[in-house]
Write an enzyme that holds these catalytic residues in place. Structure first.
Site, PDB file in Angstrom:
ATOM      1  N   ASP A  16      93.114  18.766 -43.947  1.00  0.00           N
ATOM      2  CA  ASP A  16      93.362  18.689 -45.291  1.00  0.00           C
ATOM      3  C   ASP A  16      92.649  16.735 -45.372  1.00  0.00           C
ATOM      4  OD1 ASP A  16      92.999  18.831 -47.744  1.00  0.00           O
ATOM      5  OD2 ASP A  16      95.258  19.521 -48.213  1.00  0.00           O
ATOM      6  N   SER A  17      92.376  17.022 -47.234  1.00  0.00           N
ATOM      7  CA  SER A  17      92.886  15.263 -47.317  1.00  0.00           C
ATOM      8  C   SER A  17      94.238  14.870 -47.116  1.00  0.00           C
ATOM      9  CB  SER A  17      91.811  14.856 -48.268  1.00  0.00           C
ATOM     10  OG  SER A  17      92.233  16.005 -49.040  1.00  0.00           O
ATOM     11  N   CYS A  80      91.231  22.751 -47.470  1.00  0.00           N
ATOM     12  CA  CYS A  80      90.981  22.161 -48.397  1.00  0.00           C
ATOM     13  C   CYS A  80      90.150  22.244 -49.086  1.00  0.00           C
ATOM     14  CB  CYS A  80      90.607  20.498 -47.594  1.00  0.00           C
ATOM     15  SG  CYS A  80      89.707  19.210 -48.929  1.00  0.00           S
ATOM     16  N   GLU A 157     102.791  16.613 -56.987  1.00  0.00           N
ATOM     17  CA  GLU A 157     103.730  15.422 -55.944  1.00  0.00           C
ATOM     18  C   GLU A 157     104.354  14.819 -56.664  1.00  0.00           C
ATOM     19  OE1 GLU A 157     100.003  12.955 -54.387  1.00  0.00           O
ATOM     20  OE2 GLU A 157      99.608  15.152 -53.590  1.00  0.00           O
ATOM     21  N   CYS A 195      92.656  24.956 -55.750  1.00  0.00           N
ATOM     22  CA  CYS A 195      93.036  23.632 -54.850  1.00  0.00           C
ATOM     23  C   CYS A 195      94.836  24.186 -54.643  1.00  0.00           C
ATOM     24  CB  CYS A 195      92.856  23.095 -56.323  1.00  0.00           C
ATOM     25  SG  CYS A 195      94.177  21.625 -55.301  1.00  0.00           S
ATOM     26  N   HIS A 197      96.789  22.516 -53.752  1.00  0.00           N
ATOM     27  CA  HIS A 197      97.885  22.179 -54.152  1.00  0.00           C
ATOM     28  C   HIS A 197      98.249  23.460 -55.380  1.00  0.00           C
ATOM     29  CE1 HIS A 197      98.267  17.837 -52.598  1.00  0.00           C
ATOM     30  NE2 HIS A 197      99.063  17.640 -53.532  1.00  0.00           N
TER      31      HIS A 197
END
Lengths: 280, 280
Positions: A16-17, A80, A157, A195, A197
């Protein structure tokens, strides 16, 4: 084939990035106990979501080569969405092992879920601009409407997964997306979280979507597809399977942040994260 | 010194990890008409705010060298709080021209504004973790309390500068910061905007701070300091000053996004942005 012919515990590389892809690793580890996982987060160069195809392809190919050459990965999962959308071909050219992205499994899961054939997708800017989900859905006879939701990653985040501000942002984004779908004469019944996240926002998102709308987690879908593919691969090559899975995490920067935030995505401690340099 | 000794129109190099530093360039261009500006946004590798000191120093030094070697900048302004906080020394070592950051001018402006000597600073994660503002304030006899506000940059980039969600996020961040200041027995009367994106939120922030609290824009403060320094430098070297300022923008990625969003920060069109490769 006798036991002595069996290879060592196989390694699956997950890339993943950042650390969002740990949601895919978590889903994979739950399905494949006894496998060694090497996870690379290219944190020095994140977020890929706002970068160009050319740059993303270069970064992703370097990262895939690290997992295969340095970590001996026999199988790669691109956890990702942005890299899967923009760089899957480049990665497949860069390494000699099977590579699975998250877009195709996500579209496949949407097909299994939808009854109207109309699907909504939320993702990063770059994933949406690639229209990779729309293409994958169209190839399966569905219509997809995509929307970039650039505030959701920073909200996750910040740890505001259940915060009123996040609920309001999700409400605004989904209202815009549903309004646009209606204007286009669509009857969407399925929402794809495009995504890695976003699985952390799934409870809030499920409370916000219209009643009856199904929410597809592309991380879960990718882990399921990878497990099937890997089990087929492993049956052919007679891998020796370990007793318990091992997880080794690597990052190109911000190891401390990776360890601190990564456990939220992995739902357990990441262990010591090793800093590596890809020369970027 | 006769006119024939005068050099060509001088170039000031302005550097940021993205396009937020265009707020500093805007303030500079207003003060220095007739100067040529070369602005570099290292957009392929943004945001610096979540990266380590080692990585930021390497990226910033490469960017500074481009402005000096390729663009002939005789003077550099580091229009990026994170790079100023973490890499000013590395940049000064990397290039043979005067280099000015945004931290010292911000702290100096705070000193001119405060009466209690207690100052609040909002910035990115990396700027706060460097404690560069706290150190610069302490060196001037002030106490500073810093807070990372990681949601503000994405909110500005989403264009939600006057949005109720942004107002609520600012209210939450400032309430936390003011609560912490009170707990530490501080009486803050000045707030430093320690990120070049934040000037776009200044109207909302000024409506949210307690009555009488002064808001210091580090972009304005840096432009003022750079102008004074440059005018002194120019007087010595007898630069020929042009009739109108020229602005040339360079980016390492996402030129389209730079052109689209950059004009909000510059308050006019950026012109054609040139893509360059720093080898990252």
């Amino acid at each position: 084939m006798s036991f002595s012919d069996a290879k060592a515990v196989p390694t699956i590389g997950v890339f993943d990035s950042g650390f969002g892809g740990l949601t895919v690793l978590r889903a994979l580890a739950a399905r494949l106990p006894g496998v060694r996982f090497a996870f690379l987060g290219d944190t020095a160069r994140l977020p890929y979501g706002s970068k160009s195809r050319r740059t993303i392809a270069r970064y992703a190919a370097q990262s895939a080569q690290f997992l295969v050459r340095e970590q001996g990965a026999e199988f790669l999962v691109i956890a990702c969405n942005t890299a899967s959308a923009l760089a899957l071909d480049a990665i497949q050219e860069a390494v000699p092992v099977p590579v699975l992205g998250v877009i195709e499994p996500g579209a496949k899961a949407a097909l299994a879920a939808t009854q109207t054939g109309d699907v909504l997708v939320i993702a990063t800017d770059a994933t949406v601009q690639s229209h990779a989900y729309a293409a994958a859905c169209r190839a399966r006879g569905m219509r997809a409407l995509e929307k970039a939701c650039p505030l959701l990653v920073p909200l996750v985040e910040e740890g505001w997964n259940e915060h009123p501000v996040t609920a309001e942002v999700i409400r605004i984004y989904l209202a815009q997306l549903l309004g646009e779908a209606t204007a286009q004469g669509m009857s969407p019944d399925t929402l794809v979280l495009g995504c890695t996240h976003y699985p952390l926002l799934r409870p809030l998102i499920e409370r916000t979507v219209p009643a009856g709308m199904k929410v597809i987690d592309s991380a879960e879908a990718a882990a399921e597809a990878a497990t099937q593919l890997f089990n087929g691969h492993a049956a052919q090559t007679a891998f020796k399977v370990g007793v318990q899975e091992e997880i080794h995490c690597f990052a190109t920067d911000s190891v401390e942040k990776f360890e601190r935030l990564g456990s939220r995505f992995l739902e357990r401690a990441t262990g010591k994260v090793e800093l590596i340099d890809l020369g970027g």
